[in-house]
Design an enzyme around this catalytic site. Structure first.
Site, PDB file in Angstrom:
ATOM      1  N   LEU A 173      45.836  54.069  76.370  1.00  0.00           N
ATOM      2  CA  LEU A 173      44.602  53.783  75.634  1.00  0.00           C
ATOM      3  C   LEU A 173      43.390  54.203  76.465  1.00  0.00           C
ATOM      4  O   LEU A 173      42.413  54.740  75.943  1.00  0.00           O
ATOM      5  CB  LEU A 173      44.506  52.290  75.304  1.00  0.00           C
ATOM      6  CG  LEU A 173      45.516  51.736  74.298  1.00  0.00           C
ATOM      7  CD1 LEU A 173      45.243  50.259  74.034  1.00  0.00           C
ATOM      8  CD2 LEU A 173      45.459  52.507  72.989  1.00  0.00           C
TER       9      LEU A 173
ATOM     10  N   CYS B 160      44.626  60.180  66.984  1.00  0.00           N
ATOM     11  CA  CYS B 160      44.677  59.289  68.156  1.00  0.00           C
ATOM     12  C   CYS B 160      43.355  58.667  68.580  1.00  0.00           C
ATOM     13  O   CYS B 160      43.273  57.447  68.737  1.00  0.00           O
ATOM     14  CB  CYS B 160      45.258  60.047  69.335  1.00  0.00           C
ATOM     15  SG  CYS B 160      46.983  60.459  69.094  1.00  0.00           S
ATOM     16  N   PHE B 161      42.334  59.494  68.789  1.00  0.00           N
ATOM     17  CA  PHE B 161      41.141  58.985  69.474  1.00  0.00           C
ATOM     18  C   PHE B 161      40.547  57.756  68.790  1.00  0.00           C
ATOM     19  O   PHE B 161      40.346  56.713  69.406  1.00  0.00           O
ATOM     20  CB  PHE B 161      40.078  60.082  69.597  1.00  0.00           C
ATOM     21  CG  PHE B 161      40.338  61.072  70.695  1.00  0.00           C
ATOM     22  CD1 PHE B 161      41.406  60.918  71.572  1.00  0.00           C
ATOM     23  CD2 PHE B 161      39.509  62.164  70.879  1.00  0.00           C
ATOM     24  CE1 PHE B 161      41.655  61.821  72.590  1.00  0.00           C
ATOM     25  CE2 PHE B 161      39.739  63.081  71.891  1.00  0.00           C
ATOM     26  CZ  PHE B 161      40.812  62.909  72.741  1.00  0.00           C
TER      27      PHE B 161
ATOM     28  N   ASN C 102      54.814  55.892  63.897  1.00  0.00           N
ATOM     29  CA  ASN C 102      53.361  55.842  63.786  1.00  0.00           C
ATOM     30  C   ASN C 102      52.842  54.415  63.986  1.00  0.00           C
ATOM     31  O   ASN C 102      53.487  53.446  63.592  1.00  0.00           O
ATOM     32  CB  ASN C 102      52.894  56.418  62.448  1.00  0.00           C
ATOM     33  CG  ASN C 102      53.795  56.044  61.291  1.00  0.00           C
ATOM     34  OD1 ASN C 102      55.003  55.905  61.464  1.00  0.00           O
ATOM     35  ND2 ASN C 102      53.236  55.847  60.125  1.00  0.00           N
TER      36      ASN C 102
ATOM     37  N   ALA D 114      60.328  61.241  63.597  1.00  0.00           N
ATOM     38  CA  ALA D 114      60.397  62.705  63.752  1.00  0.00           C
ATOM     39  C   ALA D 114      59.047  63.322  63.430  1.00  0.00           C
ATOM     40  O   ALA D 114      58.947  64.274  62.663  1.00  0.00           O
ATOM     41  CB  ALA D 114      61.484  63.270  62.846  1.00  0.00           C
TER      42      ALA D 114
HETATM   43  P1  NAD Z   1      53.802  60.677  62.746  1.00  0.00           P
HETATM   44  O1  NAD Z   1      53.243  59.888  61.627  1.00  0.00           O
HETATM   45  O2  NAD Z   1      53.668  62.175  62.746  1.00  0.00           O
HETATM   46  O3  NAD Z   1      55.370  60.360  62.884  1.00  0.00           O
HETATM   47  C1  NAD Z   1      55.917  59.085  62.862  1.00  0.00           C
HETATM   48  C2  NAD Z   1      57.217  59.134  62.092  1.00  0.00           C
HETATM   49  O4  NAD Z   1      57.881  57.870  62.223  1.00  0.00           O
HETATM   50  C3  NAD Z   1      57.062  59.368  60.588  1.00  0.00           C
HETATM   51  O5  NAD Z   1      57.758  60.538  60.222  1.00  0.00           O
HETATM   52  C4  NAD Z   1      57.662  58.105  59.946  1.00  0.00           C
HETATM   53  O6  NAD Z   1      58.381  58.370  58.750  1.00  0.00           O
HETATM   54  C5  NAD Z   1      58.599  57.624  61.029  1.00  0.00           C
HETATM   55  N1  NAD Z   1      58.938  56.207  60.932  1.00  0.00           N
HETATM   56  C6  NAD Z   1      58.108  55.134  60.774  1.00  0.00           C
HETATM   57  N2  NAD Z   1      58.801  53.992  60.759  1.00  0.00           N
HETATM   58  C7  NAD Z   1      60.107  54.320  60.905  1.00  0.00           C
HETATM   59  C8  NAD Z   1      61.299  53.563  60.979  1.00  0.00           C
HETATM   60  N3  NAD Z   1      61.277  52.224  60.912  1.00  0.00           N
HETATM   61  N4  NAD Z   1      62.474  54.216  61.115  1.00  0.00           N
HETATM   62  C9  NAD Z   1      62.490  55.580  61.189  1.00  0.00           C
HETATM   63  N5  NAD Z   1      61.397  56.337  61.143  1.00  0.00           N
HETATM   64  C10 NAD Z   1      60.206  55.727  61.003  1.00  0.00           C
HETATM   65  O7  NAD Z   1      53.159  60.079  64.066  1.00  0.00           O
HETATM   66  P2  NAD Z   1      52.918  60.829  65.473  1.00  0.00           P
HETATM   67  O8  NAD Z   1      51.663  61.631  65.411  1.00  0.00           O
HETATM   68  O9  NAD Z   1      54.178  61.489  65.895  1.00  0.00           O
HETATM   69  O10 NAD Z   1      52.617  59.595  66.414  1.00  0.00           O
HETATM   70  C11 NAD Z   1      53.633  58.707  66.814  1.00  0.00           C
HETATM   71  C12 NAD Z   1      53.105  57.823  67.922  1.00  0.00           C
HETATM   72  O11 NAD Z   1      52.756  58.635  69.065  1.00  0.00           O
HETATM   73  C13 NAD Z   1      51.842  57.045  67.571  1.00  0.00           C
HETATM   74  O12 NAD Z   1      51.897  55.787  68.191  1.00  0.00           O
HETATM   75  C14 NAD Z   1      50.731  57.882  68.187  1.00  0.00           C
HETATM   76  O13 NAD Z   1      49.619  57.105  68.523  1.00  0.00           O
HETATM   77  C15 NAD Z   1      51.400  58.414  69.433  1.00  0.00           C
HETATM   78  N6  NAD Z   1      50.844  59.668  69.932  1.00  0.00           N
HETATM   79  C16 NAD Z   1      50.507  60.677  69.078  1.00  0.00           C
HETATM   80  C17 NAD Z   1      50.030  61.885  69.587  1.00  0.00           C
HETATM   81  C18 NAD Z   1      49.655  63.016  68.671  1.00  0.00           C
HETATM   82  O14 NAD Z   1      49.089  63.979  69.134  1.00  0.00           O
HETATM   83  N7  NAD Z   1      49.943  62.958  67.384  1.00  0.00           N
HETATM   84  C19 NAD Z   1      49.942  62.082  70.965  1.00  0.00           C
HETATM   85  C20 NAD Z   1      50.311  61.034  71.799  1.00  0.00           C
HETATM   86  C21 NAD Z   1      50.771  59.846  71.279  1.00  0.00           C
HETATM   87  C1  UDX Z   2      44.489  63.675  72.176  1.00  0.00           C
HETATM   88  C2  UDX Z   2      44.635  63.658  73.705  1.00  0.00           C
HETATM   89  O1  UDX Z   2      43.970  64.808  74.247  1.00  0.00           O
HETATM   90  C3  UDX Z   2      46.090  63.662  74.098  1.00  0.00           C
HETATM   91  O2  UDX Z   2      46.220  63.567  75.502  1.00  0.00           O
HETATM   92  C4  UDX Z   2      46.760  62.462  73.438  1.00  0.00           C
HETATM   93  O3  UDX Z   2      48.125  62.466  73.770  1.00  0.00           O
HETATM   94  C5  UDX Z   2      46.572  62.506  71.937  1.00  0.00           C
HETATM   95  O4  UDX Z   2      45.184  62.572  71.618  1.00  0.00           O
HETATM   96  P1  UDX Z   2      44.709  65.512  70.300  1.00  0.00           P
HETATM   97  O5  UDX Z   2      44.007  64.519  69.459  1.00  0.00           O
HETATM   98  O6  UDX Z   2      45.958  66.120  69.804  1.00  0.00           O
HETATM   99  O7  UDX Z   2      45.047  64.886  71.716  1.00  0.00           O
HETATM  100  O8  UDX Z   2      43.710  66.733  70.614  1.00  0.00           O
HETATM  101  P2  UDX Z   2      42.448  66.886  71.594  1.00  0.00           P
HETATM  102  O9  UDX Z   2      42.517  68.226  72.199  1.00  0.00           O
HETATM  103  O10 UDX Z   2      42.303  65.758  72.514  1.00  0.00           O
HETATM  104  O11 UDX Z   2      41.221  66.902  70.574  1.00  0.00           O
HETATM  105  C6  UDX Z   2      40.829  65.759  69.856  1.00  0.00           C
HETATM  106  C7  UDX Z   2      39.566  66.056  69.078  1.00  0.00           C
HETATM  107  O12 UDX Z   2      38.443  66.206  69.938  1.00  0.00           O
HETATM  108  C8  UDX Z   2      39.630  67.341  68.257  1.00  0.00           C
HETATM  109  O13 UDX Z   2      39.022  67.156  67.013  1.00  0.00           O
HETATM  110  C9  UDX Z   2      38.854  68.322  69.096  1.00  0.00           C
HETATM  111  O14 UDX Z   2      38.305  69.377  68.342  1.00  0.00           O
HETATM  112  C10 UDX Z   2      37.780  67.423  69.672  1.00  0.00           C
HETATM  113  N1  UDX Z   2      37.210  67.925  70.937  1.00  0.00           N
HETATM  114  C11 UDX Z   2      37.988  68.035  72.044  1.00  0.00           C
HETATM  115  C12 UDX Z   2      35.863  68.279  70.984  1.00  0.00           C
HETATM  116  O15 UDX Z   2      35.151  68.182  69.989  1.00  0.00           O
HETATM  117  N2  UDX Z   2      35.351  68.725  72.178  1.00  0.00           N
HETATM  118  C13 UDX Z   2      36.097  68.843  73.299  1.00  0.00           C
HETATM  119  O16 UDX Z   2      35.551  69.247  74.334  1.00  0.00           O
HETATM  120  C14 UDX Z   2      37.457  68.492  73.236  1.00  0.00           C
END
Ligand code: NAD
Ligand code: UDX
Length: 462
Positions: free
Chosen positions: A221, A276-277, A91, A10
């Site tokens: 990726l 992420c990045f 995560n 969540a």
């Molecule tokens: P997050 O840390 O905010 O959330 C993950 C949640 O999973 C946590 O609340 C944790 O307690 C829960 N969890 C872990 N193991 C568990 C288990 N065994 N059972 C139940 N709950 C469990 O992470 P996030 O930012 O939501 O990212 C999740 C995934 O999505 C990652 O792989 C990330 O790379 C990917 N992702 C993130 C973003 C972003 O912008 N944050 C965007 C695209 C993809």
């Molecule tokens: C990124 C990807 O954009 C998204 O598609 C993926 O699902 C998760 O990772 P996020 O990390 O949430 O999203 O934000 P993003 O807008 O990509 O910015 C990432 C970082 O780059 C931030 O720190 C932002 O300030 C920086 N950034 C972005 C710059 O410094 N310059 C830019 O032109 C764009």
């Protein structure tokens, strides 16, 4: 047809993604589960302004769907058992131990989920990888699920999430594309179609792309690597601009008008952050290395090296401009989140800049509209550069931007929150020590206006 969905995790992805699915598909029951009780309690807060993820527009969607067909719970087994389709959205951080430490993605949470699903499931399920995963993870999940011995059939799909934080709701409501990877077998294609049908409730068909599992896993990726690479590329140019009299904003505009390059993601900054990045590129580098593709690995690693350099040189410039010492000087940080419109601080450039300045004995006061002091301290403590007590001595959060800047030698802008532009900069100037410096790590403020007031203003790349 899918009637019941469970999402494990969540977090920043699971919460918003499922809220939007529930809003757009009132005929599907969506349950988001997590082991973290505090997080689930926060998602269930009566006042939806207190949900754990801050995203513009999210609280209204949760208010609409929660209790109708959107539920948040800690009962993981029950939700798995009930569901036709299970999203894994846990995560996948960079490993901090063992083989691949500091590079590979830590898949222990993913494996735990797979084992839990294998243990609990009594009816056929479609398991969807929503987390970002190394290419070929689906085969490991399949291995675990295929050995239950209880005759339950599983299909595994890859459906990476492309939302960006701060714009998650807008991105989910109108995605550039939805990517779904699955097996080429008839059962695989059927599973793909059932997920296509869910998104088709609000996403135009031509934006729903289907591929094989490996292409889908690797595309996520690749997308993040390309995006981060653009930021590092423009940041590399920013340093050259500073030496040559060119202006990086003008260079970005000039190259961005070339339709082959495009204008987005060319904003020079103190360095990219976010969960992420860095994690995804390190993971890509690790995967390339495991296949012996050293040139490929080195190529992508340079994106991280450049980003580290950008953060470090921002801190160094503050120190050298402040007459080579910040010891005992108050430096105000405006912004701590890794970008505007989010309360997420993971890998924020602010953490690393603060760490460097604290090592030079600066006193930092931070104002961020959405980040509280305990988060700031926890981010710094995580680096283990110094003790919690030492960090507490060096950095404080202020609830008010004006008092954060009062008596400061310098202000550093670390996040591009819109409200920073509208502050009364004359009042801020009047309260500071002179000369009053502004180091704008986001090229957010108006140089001419600030210089007119009397500030010494420095931005990135000019
Ligand atoms: P997050 O840390 O905010 O959330 C993950 C949640 O999973 C946590 O609340 C944790 O307690 C829960 N969890 C872990 N193991 C568990 C288990 N065994 N059972 C139940 N709950 C469990 O992470 P996030 O930012 O939501 O990212 C999740 C995934 O999505 C990652 O792989 C990330 O790379 C990917 N992702 C993130 C973003 C972003 O912008 N944050 C965007 C695209 C993809
Ligand atoms: C990124 C990807 O954009 C998204 O598609 C993926 O699902 C998760 O990772 P996020 O990390 O949430 O999203 O934000 P993003 O807008 O990509 O910015 C990432 C970082 O780059 C931030 O720190 C932002 O300030 C920086 N950034 C972005 C710059 O410094 N310059 C830019 O032109 C764009």
């Amino acid at each position: 047809m899918i009637k019941t969905i469970c999402c494990i995790g969540a977090g920043y992805v699971g919460g918003p993604t499922m809220a939007v699915i529930a809003q757009k598909c009132p005929h599907i029951k969506v349950t988001v589960v997590d082991l973290n009780e505090k997080r689930i309690a926060a998602w269930n807060e009566a006042n939806t302004d207190n949900i754990p993820v801050y995203e513009p527009g999210l609280s209204a969607i949760v208010a609409e769907a929660r209790g109708r067909n959107l539920f948040f719970s800690t009962e993981v087994d029950k939700a798995i058992e009930e569901a036709d389709m299970i999203f894994i959205s846990v995560n996948t951080p960079t490993k901090t131990y063992g083989v691949g430490k500091g590079m590979a993605a830590d898949l222990k949470h993913i494996e735990l989920c797979a084992r839990q699903i294998a243990r609990v499931a009594k009816t056929d399920k479609i398991v969807v990888e929503k987390s970002t995963l190394p290419v070929r993870t689906a085969s490991a999940i399949k291995d675990i699920l295929d050995h239950t011995g209880n005759g339950v059939q599983f299909q595994i799909l890859s459906n990476p999430e492309f939302l960006a934080e701060g714009t998650a709701v807008a991105d989910l409501l109108a995605p550039d594309r939805v990517l779904i990877g699955g097996d080429t077998t008839p059962e695989g294609q059927k599973a793909i179609q059932s997920l296509v049908d869910i998104y088709a409730n609000w996403v135009p068909q031509e934006r729903i792309l289907t591929t094989n599992v490996w292409s889908s896993e690797l595309s996520k990726l690749t997308a993040n690597a390309f995006l981060a690479q653009r930021v590092s590329s423009i940041n590399a140019m920013s340093e050259l601009c500073e030496r040559t009299g060119a202006d990086v904003n003008e260079v970005a505009r000039a190259i961005g008008m070339d339709s082959r390059i495009g204008s987005k993601f060319l904003k020079s900054s103190v360095g990219f952050g976010g969960s992420c990045f860095q994690k995804d590129i390190l993971n890509l580098v690790y995967i390339a290395k495991t296949y012996g593709l050293n040139e490929v690995a080195d190529y992508w690693e340079q994106v991280i090296i450049m980003n580290d350099h950008q953060k470090r040189r921002f801190a160094k410039n503050i120190i050298s401009t402040l007459y080579n010492t910040v010891s005992g000087k108050k430096i105000a940080f405006l912004g701590w989140a890794f970008k505007k419109d989010t309360n997420d601080t993971r890998e924020s450039a602010a953490i690393y800049v603060a760490d460097d300045l604290l090592s030079e004995q600066a006193h930092i006061s931070v104002f961020d509209p959405k980040v509280k002091e305990d988060q700031i301290l926890s981010d710094l403590n995580y680096l283990e550069t110094r003790t919690d007590t030492e960090n507490k001595k060096g950095i404080v959060a202020d609830e008010n931007p004006y008092s954060a800047c009062k008596d400061a030698h310098a202000i550093a802008i670390l996040t591009e929150w819109d409200e920073f532009r509208d502050y009364n900069w004359q009042q801020i100037y009047d309260g500071m020590l002179k000369p009053a410096f502004v180091f704008d790590g986001r090229n957010l403020l108006d140089k001419t206006e600030l210089e007119k007031i009397g500030f010494v203003y420095q931005s990135i790349g000019s």
